[in-house]
Design a protein around this motif. Sequence first.
Motif, PDB file in Angstrom:
ATOM      1  N   ALA A 298       0.831  -1.206   0.000  1.00 26.51           N
ATOM      2  CA  ALA A 298       0.000   0.000   0.000  1.00 26.51           C
ATOM      3  C   ALA A 298       0.864   1.254   0.000  1.00 26.51           C
ATOM      4  O   ALA A 298       0.672   2.182  -0.802  1.00 26.51           O
ATOM      5  N   SER A 299       1.859   1.316   0.902  1.00 23.31           N
ATOM      6  CA  SER A 299       2.726   2.493   0.961  1.00 23.31           C
ATOM      7  C   SER A 299       3.566   2.619  -0.307  1.00 23.31           C
ATOM      8  O   SER A 299       3.791   3.715  -0.817  1.00 23.31           O
ATOM      9  N   GLN A 300       4.042   1.475  -0.829  1.00 27.33           N
ATOM     10  CA  GLN A 300       4.832   1.521  -2.049  1.00 27.33           C
ATOM     11  C   GLN A 300       4.000   2.027  -3.216  1.00 27.33           C
ATOM     12  O   GLN A 300       4.466   2.810  -4.043  1.00 27.33           O
ATOM     13  N   LEU A 301       2.759   1.588  -3.281  1.00 24.68           N
ATOM     14  CA  LEU A 301       1.883   2.007  -4.370  1.00 24.68           C
ATOM     15  C   LEU A 301       1.586   3.492  -4.294  1.00 24.68           C
ATOM     16  O   LEU A 301       1.535   4.194  -5.306  1.00 24.68           O
TER      17      LEU A 301
ATOM     18  N   ASP B 103       4.318   6.644  -0.473  1.00 29.99           N
ATOM     19  CA  ASP B 103       4.235   7.347   0.802  1.00 29.99           C
ATOM     20  C   ASP B 103       5.536   7.162   1.583  1.00 29.99           C
ATOM     21  O   ASP B 103       5.597   6.421   2.567  1.00 29.99           O
ATOM     22  N   THR B 104       6.579   7.837   1.128  1.00 28.30           N
ATOM     23  CA  THR B 104       7.887   7.772   1.763  1.00 28.30           C
ATOM     24  C   THR B 104       8.395   9.185   1.986  1.00 28.30           C
ATOM     25  O   THR B 104       8.242  10.051   1.124  1.00 28.30           O
ATOM     26  N   ALA B 105       8.971   9.417   3.164  1.00 31.66           N
ATOM     27  CA  ALA B 105       9.511  10.736   3.498  1.00 31.66           C
ATOM     28  C   ALA B 105      11.036  10.679   3.456  1.00 31.66           C
ATOM     29  O   ALA B 105      11.641   9.628   3.668  1.00 31.66           O
ATOM     30  N   HIS B 106      11.663  11.837   3.210  1.00 30.91           N
ATOM     31  CA  HIS B 106      13.111  11.877   3.003  1.00 30.91           C
ATOM     32  C   HIS B 106      13.710  13.076   3.735  1.00 30.91           C
ATOM     33  O   HIS B 106      13.086  14.124   3.854  1.00 30.91           O
ATOM     34  N   ARG B 107      14.939  12.908   4.180  1.00 27.09           N
ATOM     35  CA  ARG B 107      15.709  13.988   4.775  1.00 27.09           C
ATOM     36  C   ARG B 107      17.169  13.828   4.368  1.00 27.09           C
ATOM     37  O   ARG B 107      17.670  12.717   4.195  1.00 27.09           O
TER      38      ARG B 107
ATOM     39  N   THR C 157      19.013  15.817  12.163  1.00 31.72           N
ATOM     40  CA  THR C 157      18.959  16.260  13.556  1.00 31.72           C
ATOM     41  C   THR C 157      17.795  15.588  14.262  1.00 31.72           C
ATOM     42  O   THR C 157      16.930  14.959  13.629  1.00 31.72           O
ATOM     43  N   ASP C 158      17.752  15.744  15.589  1.00 27.84           N
ATOM     44  CA  ASP C 158      16.666  15.128  16.344  1.00 27.84           C
ATOM     45  C   ASP C 158      15.307  15.693  15.945  1.00 27.84           C
ATOM     46  O   ASP C 158      14.323  14.951  15.851  1.00 27.84           O
ATOM     47  N   ARG C 159      15.240  16.992  15.655  1.00 25.47           N
ATOM     48  CA  ARG C 159      13.967  17.582  15.209  1.00 25.47           C
ATOM     49  C   ARG C 159      13.564  17.046  13.841  1.00 25.47           C
ATOM     50  O   ARG C 159      12.383  16.810  13.576  1.00 25.47           O
ATOM     51  N   GLU C 160      14.549  16.850  12.963  1.00 27.77           N
ATOM     52  CA  GLU C 160      14.244  16.325  11.631  1.00 27.77           C
ATOM     53  C   GLU C 160      13.797  14.874  11.706  1.00 27.77           C
ATOM     54  O   GLU C 160      12.926  14.450  10.933  1.00 27.77           O
ATOM     55  N   ALA C 161      14.375  14.089  12.613  1.00 33.22           N
ATOM     56  CA  ALA C 161      13.928  12.702  12.775  1.00 33.22           C
ATOM     57  C   ALA C 161      12.482  12.662  13.248  1.00 33.22           C
ATOM     58  O   ALA C 161      11.682  11.832  12.783  1.00 33.22           O
ATOM     59  N   THR C 162      12.131  13.568  14.154  1.00 30.34           N
ATOM     60  CA  THR C 162      10.751  13.633  14.631  1.00 30.34           C
ATOM     61  C   THR C 162       9.798  13.987  13.497  1.00 30.34           C
ATOM     62  O   THR C 162       8.745  13.364  13.331  1.00 30.34           O
ATOM     63  N   SER C 163      10.167  14.979  12.695  1.00 27.26           N
ATOM     64  CA  SER C 163       9.297  15.380  11.583  1.00 27.26           C
ATOM     65  C   SER C 163       9.249  14.310  10.497  1.00 27.26           C
ATOM     66  O   SER C 163       8.224  14.144   9.835  1.00 27.26           O
ATOM     67  N   LEU C 164      10.350  13.585  10.308  1.00 25.35           N
ATOM     68  CA  LEU C 164      10.390  12.526   9.298  1.00 25.35           C
ATOM     69  C   LEU C 164       9.350  11.456   9.596  1.00 25.35           C
ATOM     70  O   LEU C 164       8.614  11.007   8.708  1.00 25.35           O
ATOM     71  N   VAL C 165       9.264  11.041  10.857  1.00 28.14           N
ATOM     72  CA  VAL C 165       8.298  10.013  11.246  1.00 28.14           C
ATOM     73  C   VAL C 165       6.875  10.495  11.024  1.00 28.14           C
ATOM     74  O   VAL C 165       5.986   9.722  10.646  1.00 28.14           O
ATOM     75  N   ARG C 166       6.634  11.772  11.238  1.00 24.99           N
ATOM     76  CA  ARG C 166       5.277  12.310  11.197  1.00 24.99           C
ATOM     77  C   ARG C 166       4.860  12.836   9.833  1.00 24.99           C
ATOM     78  O   ARG C 166       3.698  13.224   9.657  1.00 24.99           O
ATOM     79  N   SER C 167       5.771  12.861   8.869  1.00 27.45           N
ATOM     80  CA  SER C 167       5.459  13.507   7.592  1.00 27.45           C
ATOM     81  C   SER C 167       4.853  12.575   6.558  1.00 27.45           C
ATOM     82  O   SER C 167       4.408  13.038   5.504  1.00 27.45           O
ATOM     83  N   ILE C 168       4.833  11.272   6.784  1.00 30.13           N
ATOM     84  CA  ILE C 168       4.175  10.380   5.826  1.00 30.13           C
ATOM     85  C   ILE C 168       2.663  10.424   6.045  1.00 30.13           C
ATOM     86  O   ILE C 168       2.179  10.687   7.149  1.00 30.13           O
ATOM     87  N   ARG C 169       1.914  10.149   5.007  1.00 35.20           N
ATOM     88  CA  ARG C 169       0.449  10.215   5.113  1.00 35.20           C
ATOM     89  C   ARG C 169      -0.111   9.113   6.003  1.00 35.20           C
ATOM     90  O   ARG C 169      -1.175   9.278   6.607  1.00 35.20           O
ATOM     91  N   THR C 170       0.601   7.996   6.093  1.00 29.43           N
ATOM     92  CA  THR C 170       0.125   6.881   6.914  1.00 29.43           C
ATOM     93  C   THR C 170       0.643   6.961   8.349  1.00 29.43           C
ATOM     94  O   THR C 170       0.515   5.996   9.107  1.00 29.43           O
ATOM     95  N   ALA C 171       1.196   8.092   8.738  1.00 31.43           N
ATOM     96  CA  ALA C 171       1.729   8.246  10.094  1.00 31.43           C
ATOM     97  C   ALA C 171       0.696   7.984  11.187  1.00 31.43           C
ATOM     98  O   ALA C 171       1.065   7.509  12.268  1.00 31.43           O
ATOM     99  N   PRO C 172      -0.616   8.277  10.998  1.00 27.30           N
ATOM    100  CA  PRO C 172      -1.576   7.983  12.075  1.00 27.30           C
ATOM    101  C   PRO C 172      -1.549   6.535  12.560  1.00 27.30           C
ATOM    102  O   PRO C 172      -1.901   6.257  13.703  1.00 27.30           O
TER     103      PRO C 172
END
Length: 965
Positions: A861-864, A867-871, A876-891
């Motif tokens: 589903a994610s591959q189709l 839905d992948t985020a990149h940095r 940085t620690d703030r970027e890692a936090t945003s990376l996890v939360r920036s994909i659409r399937t993050a919920p």
Amino acid sequence: MQSASDRHEYPAHWEADVVLRDGGTARIRPITVDDAERLVSFYEQVSDESKYYRFFAPYPRLSAKDVHRFTHHDFVDRVGLAATIGGEFIATVRYDRIGADGMPASAPADEAEVAFLVQDAHQGRGVASALLEHIGAVARERGIRRFAAEVLPANTKMIKVFTDAGYTQKRSFEDGVVRLEFDLEPTDRSLAVQYAREQRAEARSVQRLLVPGSVAVIGTGRTRGGVGRDVLGNIRDAGFTGRLYAVNKALPEESKELDGVPAYRSVRDIEGPVDLAVVAVPADHVPEVVTECGEHGVQGLVVLSAGYAESGPDGRERQRELVRHARAYGMRIIGPNAFGVINTSADVRLNASLAPQMPRPGRIGLFAQSGAIGIALLSRLHRRGGGVTGVTGVSTFVSSGNRADVSGNDVLQYWYDDPDTDVVLMYLESIGNPRKFTRLARRTAAAKPLVVVQGARHGGAAPQGHAVRATRLPHATVSALLRQAGVIRVDTITELVDAGLLLARQPLPSGPRVAILGNSESLGLLTYDACLSEGLRPLPPLDLTTAASAADFHRALSEALADDTCDAVVVTAIPAIGEVSPGDAELAEALRSAAAAAPAKPVLVVHVELGGLAEALSAAASTAPRAGSTALGGGGGAHLPPLSASLERGDPPRSAERLPTAVPAGPVTASVVTDRNCSRLIPAYPAAERAVRALSEAVKYAQWRRDAAEPGKVPEYEDIDEKGSARLIGGLLARGQGLTLGTEETYELLGKYGVQVHRALPAPSPDAAAEAARTLGYPVALKATAPHLRHRADLGGVRLDLADEEQLRRAYAELTELFGKPEELRPVVQGMAPRGVDTVVRAVIDPAAGAVLSFGLAGAASQLLGDTAHRLIPVTDREATSLVRSIRTAPLLFGWRGSTPVDTPALEELLLRVSRLVDDHPEVVAVTLEPVVVAPRGLSVLGASVRLAPPPARDDLGPRTLPAY
């Protein structure tokens, strides 16, 4: 360390062109045995004082023994570099490796003595600083970790070169000599110094092209209608404040001027200096022109001539030679196949382009690789500015054509601290150095908005005239990385202008809350829906009804701007109906005055182009010119209409297209209304979607600015074994040029960075599977790892929760029956991990973009959905936090629909550790962790692969240099 057999090979990759402090260029290259005469000539031009500082004694000339020593190098223990202009030396630097006894070493050591000599005429240009960067990079490549230098106390200039470099230093004074020792490992300070010098030098090199004191147009035909003659007229008619010359070798000797401009047959005949040459001669004659310009001391070239890389392989080689030839004389080039440059500053007024009239002065910097797109953008900015000087006009414009030398990166360096530019708009068809562009974009965006539209983004092919490194990353990934750097990425030139228009004069919104008011309920609802689609938070629209007066609009807008629950206001307006409705001019004045009273929030207008509001907004703007300014073109500004209907749709033509000098006028698409001092601009849009899209980009950019103020940090982990990893990687690479690590090697390397992989044991037979399960302990999982089945649980190649040997053997039989023999399936047995959400972590070093960390959920589903985020790494620690939360399937990670939230802090730590591994060791070119099962407490890495390759000879920490041609 090189072996004895290859230490004498000429290191061509050490050759580089650099920009010096004053904006000129020089070439740095290794000194060879063929340079004896150049070295002697160079030394003869150095003052006695400089010679004394170099050798600590009078030394009028070099002996034959000295010449031999200074030109014979092994490129390992003894290295000499020269900076050259026009093929002649202007400075030299050398190092000699030191042994334990302090004398030149016969055995390798990690320390070397370094010494410089700079020709007096070129001192103060930053030559020594550039040479220090390059000799330092050479030394690190050859295993040298420290430099030592002995300098006389009176030689303050050279002492300053060393002390200002930013390296960790130790200073001592003995026997009347200052001894400096410094580590060559780059530090945050040394990198900051390097980048600051790069910025100043490259900005200065562009400034010399955009702010010349004198211009020569070479190739001005005797008859009207040619490109050179047109450009000469454009410069003259724009009122260029400097000296202007016409050059045409076919002019009769008695001709002293052309179109009222002093005329000459050659640049050499011009008595005074020439800062900029605009070249409009056939490509076959350009080399002769470059030589004449170089010998006359011209600082830069704008080459309009075509017939280069855009014409095929022969043209590409002709283009390489053009750049090589110009840089040899210290000149930089815009072009070839360029449309030209413009500077609207009252102190310059330069229109060295094919645009028939000067655009309106303003605060927008505009860069376009395509001349056709450039003229279309100039036209749109003119039409939407309403005829007002300084409203939505241009500060400077550069059309780079084939971008053989000066690129968007260079112009960004100039605009970064240009006081006349508030907003940067760029149309790019290729990015020659994405890694550097991202770095410069991040810094620029922290100071002023940068809006980019990228053409030729599908199909992976750059225009034929652009020689760029290929990237393996998809366009969506590159786009995400640009957004991470603060770039406002849009898809069309219409959106480029829409966003630029809003950002040029409106304040940045402090949040996503939007008030909507107007005299059309339907238009208000369309705007409301558009806000929701763009992720904004609209308040219920306020319908003033079609009977609303100008006073009603004024009152409603004032109240909305005063409301603390909104961050921006969109005003919708339909044409006036009936005698009670306000006139267009009256409504425009009402909106202007209300907005001027509340300057902290942005205001946009959505209008329907059936009445005269657009014209009234333009009229309101045109009646309020900035004090001391006049509108161009009889109050209407320069007439730069669109090229064609295709450009109105945003369809880009090829960059090499030649443009007509006159085209029919197009319809007015939007306007502005300003306060009396032009300090506040209200952009008007003919569609709600366009206005809201521009506002959405401004909201996201404002949030990025706030986040950029606190970028976070790269954490230190005490359990990371960086030195042990380096030894392991070195040993593994000694086996070959590049390899994918085996299972045990992968476990060992990742383990040194605190990444523990859930162990899997091979199961080539049912008995081997049973033995593996007994070793790991039940319950276990049985997995097929063949490439076509790997990580494809949906195909049935995985059996989970096998509680005993009977279930394991049954599952083994089912897999072999369904998919083939064990040697085809490559089955493994793995202990069961706590259940959670399956994710994927990847890191890759792309040849163009650099090191990239990616994250997404595992599964089709994610591959189709992509839905992948990149940095960009390091993360940085703030970027890692945003990376996890920036994909659409993050919920799914945070308790979607009542599920148990998983351990995202553990996931963020894993991302940071992988980032550190790749950042610390450039030999690690790819890491894949799949799947990573994130449980409510902790996580399990169930699969991992690592690929190594020899590191590049030069990396991002290397010396500043111009792109190779």
